[in-house]
Design a protein around this motif. Structure first.
Motif, PDB file in Angstrom:
ATOM      1  N   ALA A  18      72.068  68.052  70.608  1.00  0.00           N
ATOM      2  CA  ALA A  18      72.561  68.113  69.233  1.00  0.00           C
ATOM      3  C   ALA A  18      74.075  67.983  69.250  1.00  0.00           C
ATOM      4  CB  ALA A  18      72.144  69.421  68.558  1.00  0.00           C
ATOM      5  N   GLY A  19      74.616  67.352  68.223  1.00  0.00           N
ATOM      6  CA  GLY A  19      76.068  67.206  68.185  1.00  0.00           C
ATOM      7  C   GLY A  19      76.529  66.435  66.963  1.00  0.00           C
ATOM      8  N   ALA A  20      77.761  65.987  67.028  1.00  0.00           N
ATOM      9  CA  ALA A  20      78.380  65.248  65.930  1.00  0.00           C
ATOM     10  C   ALA A  20      79.362  64.253  66.510  1.00  0.00           C
ATOM     11  CB  ALA A  20      79.085  66.198  64.962  1.00  0.00           C
ATOM     12  N   ALA A  21      79.707  63.254  65.700  1.00  0.00           N
ATOM     13  CA  ALA A  21      80.619  62.210  66.161  1.00  0.00           C
ATOM     14  C   ALA A  21      81.428  61.690  64.995  1.00  0.00           C
ATOM     15  CB  ALA A  21      79.840  61.072  66.816  1.00  0.00           C
ATOM     16  N   VAL A  22      82.550  61.060  65.325  1.00  0.00           N
ATOM     17  CA  VAL A  22      83.403  60.451  64.305  1.00  0.00           C
ATOM     18  C   VAL A  22      83.962  59.147  64.831  1.00  0.00           C
ATOM     19  CG1 VAL A  22      85.453  61.717  65.101  1.00  0.00           C
ATOM     20  CG2 VAL A  22      85.371  60.820  62.765  1.00  0.00           C
ATOM     21  N   VAL A  23      84.047  58.146  63.979  1.00  0.00           N
ATOM     22  CA  VAL A  23      84.725  56.882  64.250  1.00  0.00           C
ATOM     23  C   VAL A  23      85.699  56.659  63.100  1.00  0.00           C
ATOM     24  CG1 VAL A  23      84.473  54.395  64.587  1.00  0.00           C
ATOM     25  CG2 VAL A  23      82.698  55.936  65.428  1.00  0.00           C
ATOM     26  N   TRP A  24      86.980  56.517  63.406  1.00  0.00           N
ATOM     27  CA  TRP A  24      88.012  56.456  62.365  1.00  0.00           C
ATOM     28  C   TRP A  24      89.053  55.396  62.738  1.00  0.00           C
ATOM     29  CZ3 TRP A  24      86.460  59.432  58.464  1.00  0.00           C
ATOM     30  CH2 TRP A  24      87.289  59.558  57.340  1.00  0.00           C
ATOM     31  N   SER A  25      89.079  54.317  61.989  1.00  0.00           N
ATOM     32  CA  SER A  25      89.981  53.207  62.300  1.00  0.00           C
ATOM     33  C   SER A  25      91.262  53.274  61.479  1.00  0.00           C
ATOM     34  CB  SER A  25      89.289  51.869  62.026  1.00  0.00           C
ATOM     35  OG  SER A  25      88.165  51.706  62.862  1.00  0.00           O
ATOM     36  N   TYR A  26      92.364  52.931  62.127  1.00  0.00           N
ATOM     37  CA  TYR A  26      93.665  52.770  61.474  1.00  0.00           C
ATOM     38  C   TYR A  26      94.140  51.348  61.761  1.00  0.00           C
ATOM     39  CZ  TYR A  26      93.758  57.824  60.805  1.00  0.00           C
ATOM     40  OH  TYR A  26      93.450  59.105  60.421  1.00  0.00           O
ATOM     41  N   TRP A  27      93.778  50.434  60.831  1.00  0.00           N
ATOM     42  CA  TRP A  27      94.061  49.034  61.024  1.00  0.00           C
ATOM     43  C   TRP A  27      93.431  48.545  62.328  1.00  0.00           C
ATOM     44  CZ3 TRP A  27      94.965  47.171  56.583  1.00  0.00           C
ATOM     45  CH2 TRP A  27      95.665  47.904  55.643  1.00  0.00           C
ATOM     46  N   LYS A  28      94.190  48.140  63.306  1.00  0.00           N
ATOM     47  CA  LYS A  28      93.572  47.609  64.519  1.00  0.00           C
ATOM     48  C   LYS A  28      93.203  48.700  65.527  1.00  0.00           C
ATOM     49  CE  LYS A  28      95.735  43.058  64.257  1.00  0.00           C
ATOM     50  NZ  LYS A  28      96.553  42.042  64.968  1.00  0.00           N
ATOM     51  N   LEU A  29      93.727  49.889  65.364  1.00  0.00           N
ATOM     52  CA  LEU A  29      93.446  50.993  66.283  1.00  0.00           C
ATOM     53  C   LEU A  29      92.200  51.745  65.836  1.00  0.00           C
ATOM     54  CD1 LEU A  29      94.366  52.745  68.716  1.00  0.00           C
ATOM     55  CD2 LEU A  29      95.629  54.147  67.045  1.00  0.00           C
ATOM     56  N   ALA A  30      91.214  51.872  66.737  1.00  0.00           N
ATOM     57  CA  ALA A  30      89.986  52.614  66.444  1.00  0.00           C
ATOM     58  C   ALA A  30      89.976  53.902  67.256  1.00  0.00           C
ATOM     59  CB  ALA A  30      88.763  51.774  66.772  1.00  0.00           C
ATOM     60  N   LEU A  31      89.880  55.028  66.584  1.00  0.00           N
ATOM     61  CA  LEU A  31      89.753  56.326  67.228  1.00  0.00           C
ATOM     62  C   LEU A  31      88.302  56.786  67.134  1.00  0.00           C
ATOM     63  CD1 LEU A  31      92.903  58.113  65.741  1.00  0.00           C
ATOM     64  CD2 LEU A  31      92.728  56.827  67.873  1.00  0.00           C
ATOM     65  N   TYR A  32      87.805  57.451  68.167  1.00  0.00           N
ATOM     66  CA  TYR A  32      86.419  57.888  68.170  1.00  0.00           C
ATOM     67  C   TYR A  32      86.271  59.123  69.046  1.00  0.00           C
ATOM     68  CZ  TYR A  32      86.601  55.158  72.500  1.00  0.00           C
ATOM     69  OH  TYR A  32      86.966  54.651  73.718  1.00  0.00           O
ATOM     70  N   GLY A  33      85.232  59.880  68.764  1.00  0.00           N
ATOM     71  CA  GLY A  33      84.975  61.072  69.561  1.00  0.00           C
ATOM     72  C   GLY A  33      83.602  61.631  69.259  1.00  0.00           C
ATOM     73  N   ASP A  34      83.096  62.446  70.157  1.00  0.00           N
ATOM     74  CA  ASP A  34      81.818  63.112  69.926  1.00  0.00           C
ATOM     75  C   ASP A  34      81.773  64.424  70.694  1.00  0.00           C
ATOM     76  OD1 ASP A  34      80.560  62.622  72.624  1.00  0.00           O
ATOM     77  OD2 ASP A  34      80.712  60.549  71.974  1.00  0.00           O
ATOM     78  N   ALA A  35      80.921  65.309  70.217  1.00  0.00           N
ATOM     79  CA  ALA A  35      80.658  66.595  70.866  1.00  0.00           C
ATOM     80  C   ALA A  35      79.144  66.761  70.929  1.00  0.00           C
ATOM     81  CB  ALA A  35      81.298  67.741  70.089  1.00  0.00           C
ATOM     82  N   ILE A  36      78.594  66.914  72.150  1.00  0.00           N
ATOM     83  CA  ILE A  36      77.148  66.986  72.342  1.00  0.00           C
ATOM     84  C   ILE A  36      76.799  68.250  73.132  1.00  0.00           C
ATOM     85  CG2 ILE A  36      75.089  65.813  73.184  1.00  0.00           C
ATOM     86  CD1 ILE A  36      76.535  64.213  71.081  1.00  0.00           C
ATOM     87  N   TYR A  37      75.877  69.030  72.586  1.00  0.00           N
ATOM     88  CA  TYR A  37      75.370  70.215  73.275  1.00  0.00           C
ATOM     89  C   TYR A  37      73.979  69.906  73.821  1.00  0.00           C
ATOM     90  CZ  TYR A  37      73.402  74.880  74.033  1.00  0.00           C
ATOM     91  OH  TYR A  37      72.800  75.986  74.587  1.00  0.00           O
ATOM     92  N   LYS A  38      73.752  70.261  75.075  1.00  0.00           N
ATOM     93  CA  LYS A  38      72.450  70.047  75.710  1.00  0.00           C
ATOM     94  C   LYS A  38      71.863  71.390  76.122  1.00  0.00           C
ATOM     95  CE  LYS A  38      70.261  67.878  79.747  1.00  0.00           C
ATOM     96  NZ  LYS A  38      70.478  67.021  80.944  1.00  0.00           N
ATOM     97  N   ARG A  39      70.699  71.697  75.579  1.00  0.00           N
ATOM     98  CA  ARG A  39      69.983  72.920  75.967  1.00  0.00           C
ATOM     99  C   ARG A  39      68.828  72.524  76.879  1.00  0.00           C
ATOM    100  NH1 ARG A  39      69.169  78.200  74.973  1.00  0.00           N
ATOM    101  NH2 ARG A  39      67.051  79.018  74.997  1.00  0.00           N
ATOM    102  N   SER A  40      68.896  72.990  78.115  1.00  0.00           N
ATOM    103  CA  SER A  40      67.889  72.628  79.102  1.00  0.00           C
ATOM    104  C   SER A  40      66.631  73.461  78.938  1.00  0.00           C
ATOM    105  CB  SER A  40      68.444  72.823  80.520  1.00  0.00           C
ATOM    106  OG  SER A  40      69.567  71.998  80.733  1.00  0.00           O
ATOM    107  N   GLY A  41      65.480  72.820  79.148  1.00  0.00           N
ATOM    108  CA  GLY A  41      64.210  73.531  79.083  1.00  0.00           C
ATOM    109  C   GLY A  41      64.091  74.565  80.175  1.00  0.00           C
ATOM    110  N   ARG A  42      63.433  75.666  79.873  1.00  0.00           N
ATOM    111  CA  ARG A  42      63.299  76.776  80.826  1.00  0.00           C
ATOM    112  C   ARG A  42      62.117  76.528  81.751  1.00  0.00           C
ATOM    113  NH1 ARG A  42      67.912  76.585  78.612  1.00  0.00           N
ATOM    114  NH2 ARG A  42      68.991  78.556  78.421  1.00  0.00           N
ATOM    115  N   GLU A  43      62.400  76.282  83.026  1.00  0.00           N
ATOM    116  CA  GLU A  43      61.370  76.009  84.017  1.00  0.00           C
ATOM    117  C   GLU A  43      61.613  76.895  85.237  1.00  0.00           C
ATOM    118  OE1 GLU A  43      58.926  74.119  83.285  1.00  0.00           O
ATOM    119  OE2 GLU A  43      59.696  73.120  81.489  1.00  0.00           O
TER     120      GLU A  43
END
Length: 276
Positions: free
Chosen positions: A145-170
């Motif tokens: 689960a997470g979120a992301a952003v893509v934000w352009s300023y003319w020719k410059l594109a900024l981007y980022g994401d944050a992802i959390y991973k919960r591992s199954g219990r084995e």
């Protein structure tokens, strides 16, 4: 082998796991080689991933990631290796905000599963099952689960994401993890078909747990920060080729663990449609 959220999908090239909404059908191949070493010990991993994404609607994108993984370790002159299909990742990305009138700007939510479909029964020369940390598959159902952003300023594109991973219990449970990626992409004025990117990739993983080891596995988990410069070429409007390298900037690992070296990365992406 890497187990953090940042390694699950497109942690680098061409943008990130949360890169903007897809238009039509896209097929990509991502290649990543990683090596870790310490005194008398070494491990390497080659991860080749097939990525298919499809714009279901203007706001909803579906993504499938199927890796083929080769893991190898060497300690005191003894080598062990395992190869096979890794776990299938199924993701959905939903754009909460979109503005494509002049520049590309999006805010997205991401959710998905890493299914226990990977090969996890590789054996050594004596017929003993190799440790799960060396197997291509994790043998667990994991949540993303997470979120992301893509934000352009003319020719410059900024981007980022944050992802959390919960591992199954084995019986052996990989530590939950968080991946944070942030980067920028800029076309070259003197070569319009080329662009350059720079990313920061941060990984934070908790210690693994094992019923056989009586609880927490001490020499697992920690945090790492990588700088990833890359170059992209777009010989055709629907074709993108990229190459770069992950450079370790900071590594704070729990206990005695192998540290990462330079990790070369390359990708090839093809879109079969540029309109919905």
């Amino acid at each position: 082998p890497p187990t953090s959220a940042a390694q699950v999908g497109l942690s680098s090239l061409p943008r990130g796991l949360g890169a903007g909404s897809a238009k039509g059908l896209g097929v990509s191949a991502l290649f990543k080689y990683s090596e870790r070493s310490a005194a008398g010990m070494r491990s390497e991993s080659l991860r080749n991933s097939l990525i298919v994404d499809y714009g279901v609607t203007k706001r909803l994108t579906g993504v499938l990631i199927l890796p083929y993984i080769h893991n190898e370790s060497e300690s005191s002159g003894q080598k062990q290796s395992a190869s096979g299909l890794g776990d299938l990742v199924v993701l959905g990305k939903f754009a909460l905000y979109q503005d494509h009138r002049i520049l590309d700007r999006e805010i997205l939510l991401i959710a998905g599963l890493e299914l226990p479909t990977g090969y996890n029964d590789a054996k050594d020369s004596r017929g003993q099952r190799l440790p799960l940390t060396l197997q291509p598959g994790s043998d667990s159902l994991d949540w993303l689960a997470g979120a992301a952003v893509v934000w352009s300023y003319w020719k410059l594109a900024l981007y980022g994401d944050a992802i959390y991973k919960r591992s199954g219990r084995e019986s052996y449970t990989f530590g939950d993890s968080v991946g944070l990626n942030a980067g920028a992409n800029l076309p070259l004025e003197f070569a319009p078909k080329f662009s350059v990117s720079a990313e920061l990739n941060y990984e934070l993983a908790r210690r693994d747990r094992s019923h056989f080891a009586g609880g927490i596995v001490a020499d697992t988990g920690g945090e790492s920060l990588f700088l990833t410069p890359s170059v992209q070429a777009r010989p055709r409007p629907n074709l993108s080729i990229a190459a770069g390298v992950q450079i370790p900037v900071y590594q704070n690992l729990n206990g005695a663990q192998l540290k990462s070296g330079l990790n070369p990365i390359a990708s090839l992406s093809l879109r079969f449609s540029t309109s919905r």
